[in-house]
Design an enzyme around this catalytic site. Structure first.
Site, PDB file in Angstrom:
ATOM      1  N   GLY A 231      52.496  35.944  37.874  1.00 16.74           N
ATOM      2  CA  GLY A 231      52.911  36.568  36.630  1.00 16.74           C
ATOM      3  C   GLY A 231      54.362  36.353  36.266  1.00 16.74           C
ATOM      4  N   ALA A 255      48.939  43.520  40.301  1.00 22.46           N
ATOM      5  CA  ALA A 255      48.744  42.066  40.305  1.00 22.46           C
ATOM      6  C   ALA A 255      47.908  41.650  39.101  1.00 22.46           C
ATOM      7  CB  ALA A 255      48.097  41.610  41.609  1.00 22.46           C
ATOM      8  N   GLU A 256      48.345  42.081  37.922  1.00 17.74           N
ATOM      9  CA  GLU A 256      47.588  41.775  36.707  1.00 17.74           C
ATOM     10  C   GLU A 256      47.410  40.281  36.497  1.00 17.74           C
ATOM     11  OE1 GLU A 256      51.703  41.360  36.039  1.00 17.74           O
ATOM     12  OE2 GLU A 256      50.690  43.191  36.685  1.00 17.74           O
ATOM     13  N   ASP A 257      48.355  39.469  37.003  1.00 14.14           N
ATOM     14  CA  ASP A 257      48.239  38.021  36.847  1.00 14.14           C
ATOM     15  C   ASP A 257      46.981  37.484  37.531  1.00 14.14           C
ATOM     16  OD1 ASP A 257      49.262  38.775  39.285  1.00 14.14           O
ATOM     17  OD2 ASP A 257      50.895  37.323  39.314  1.00 14.14           O
ATOM     18  N   TYR A 258      46.686  37.998  38.736  1.00 18.76           N
ATOM     19  CA  TYR A 258      45.485  37.585  39.456  1.00 18.76           C
ATOM     20  C   TYR A 258      44.233  37.942  38.655  1.00 18.76           C
ATOM     21  CZ  TYR A 258      41.713  37.790  42.910  1.00 18.76           C
ATOM     22  OH  TYR A 258      40.522  37.638  43.567  1.00 18.76           O
TER      23      TYR A 258
END
Length: 415
Positions: A231, A255-258
């Protein structure tokens, strides 16, 4: 000349076949474990080779300017300042891209970085800039709370998220935009985390970490098609994320990117990496802050993918070397010290070459310094991982998070 060579190869092959036949005849539990050990560490060797080759052929390509590419809305979440903040932000104000906007996101108008941004707006009046202050929370994740208003107000079809510690090269936005528009089903492109050249022991140690063990996982993982976005610097198609419910759909996940990548993949979109690494340029790196940061990532991996508890402690150089040396010794009766030395120098040399690829040239540290930082990373890694297991709660900024299996936030405590 050819006859002795072929005779040697033939003799070697015969020996290998004979040894394999012996293994099959004497297959027992210990032999099975030894074979598993060889296969496991052999896969780690292959990851090194894939990472090195993919890095050589993929990274540091140069694109020509392309005015047909869509505009990019760059979301910059900021909290606090350091002496490199102005340099990092200036690199975006002066970026060489034909159409972009900068969307700065703050939790409060009293943030120390607000005057820095306003001064840059006055210095570069032709740049399209909007400042957002968080009015309310949409969920537990403070970064989503911080960025959601900017996401909703973005005017362009490509959304770039870039942390305040990232320095971009003049063609950095072009590289990301060109890469994501190269295929219709590409939904998310990430820059592999790396570091600017900086002075100081902690900064050099951080650069070695991101240039070796971290880089090889990202390079090999992307080549093999695994979901491993980051992110700190990435770009995605807004229409694609809207299909997932928009940014607000990830309000209660760490870990919103994951989870961006995971949900995009579930809808048929692919992820990838750009040609240029993300250049982290924080002025506040210390050994303590680094270990806390890496420990936080380890806690999140454990929460999202509990199976890493079994594998991650064994994938570093020394545990893998012990496994390989003992396994091969048991199977073929080759001396353990010799096997471990061969393993050690292979691992060290591959990591060094991968970092050279990430750097795109000579390193700023000497070979002796590199080895010292590399050894420190290898010895500190299991300590950080064990600490993450013992203290599963995640401390980030001014909050402590308790995360459920799967990555969803159970609760958040301000501190």
């Amino acid at each position: 000349m050819e006859a002795p060579f072929f005779a040697t190869v033939s003799s070697l092959m015969s020996w290998i076949v004979l040894e394999i036949e012996k293994l099959i005849e004497n297959l027992d539990t210990a032999t099975c474990f030894a074979i598993i050990g060889v296969v496991f560490v052999g896969a780690l060797y292959l990851i090194h080779v894939i990472a090195l080759c993919y890095g050589i052929f993929h990274l540091h390509k140069i694109y020509e300017p392309d005015a047909t590419l869509p505009g990019v809305s760059i979301i910059k979440p900021i909290m606090g300042t350091d002496e490199n903040l102005e340099t990092n932000l200036t690199s975006f104000f002066t970026a060489d891209y034909h159409q972009f906007e900068l969307l700065f996101c703050f939790h409060s108008p009293q943030d120390d970085a607000v005057p820095v941004v306003k001064a840059l707006i006055e210095r570069y009046p032709d740049v399209d800039v909007t400042i957002f202050f968080q009015e309310h929370e949409v969920g537990f994740n403070p970064k989503i709370n911080n960025m959601n208003a900017a996401y909703m107000g973005a005017k362009y079809p490509l959304i770039m998220i870039s942390d305040s510690t990232i320095f971009t090269r003049p063609d950095g936005i072009l590289d990301l935009a060109k890469r994501i528009m190269s295929e219709e089903k590409l939904g998310l492109i990430t820059q592999i985390p790396y570091c600017m050249d900086r002075v100081g022991l902690a900064n050099c140690f951080e650069q070695v970490f991101f240039g070796t063990s971290h880089a090889k996982i990202y390079l090999a993982g992307n080549f093999l098609g695994f979901n491993c976005p980051t992110g700190m610097s990435s770009i995605f198609k807004k229409a694609a994320l809207d299909q997932c419910g928009g940014m607000v759909a990830f309000k209660d996940y760490m870990a919103e990117d994951y989870f961006f990548g995971k949900n995009l993949a579930a809808r048929g979109y692919k992820s990838g990496i750009s040609n240029q690494p993300a250049l982290q340029n924080s002025a506040a790196t210390t050994f303590t802050s680094f270990s806390n940061r890496v420990g936080r990532w380890a806690k999140l991996r454990i929460a999202m993918m509990p199976q890493v508890i079994l594998v991650e402690p064994l994938q570093d150089c020394f545990p893998a070397g012990i496994i390989m040396a003992l396994s091969v010794h048991y199977l073929f009766d080759i001396t353990v010290p010799m096997l471990f030395v061969i393993h050690f120098f292979f691992w060290l040399s591959m990591d060094y070459m991968i970092m050279r690829v990430m750097q795109n040239g000579p390193l700023t540290v000497s070979l002796i310094q590199f080895i010292g930082f590399w050894l420190l990373r290898e010895f500190s890694s299991p300590v950080i991982f064990i600490k993450a297991l013992m203290e599963p709660s995640v401390r980030w900024r001014n909050n402590i998070f308790h995360v459920k299996w799967g990555g969803q936030i159970r609760d958040r405590i301000s501190c």
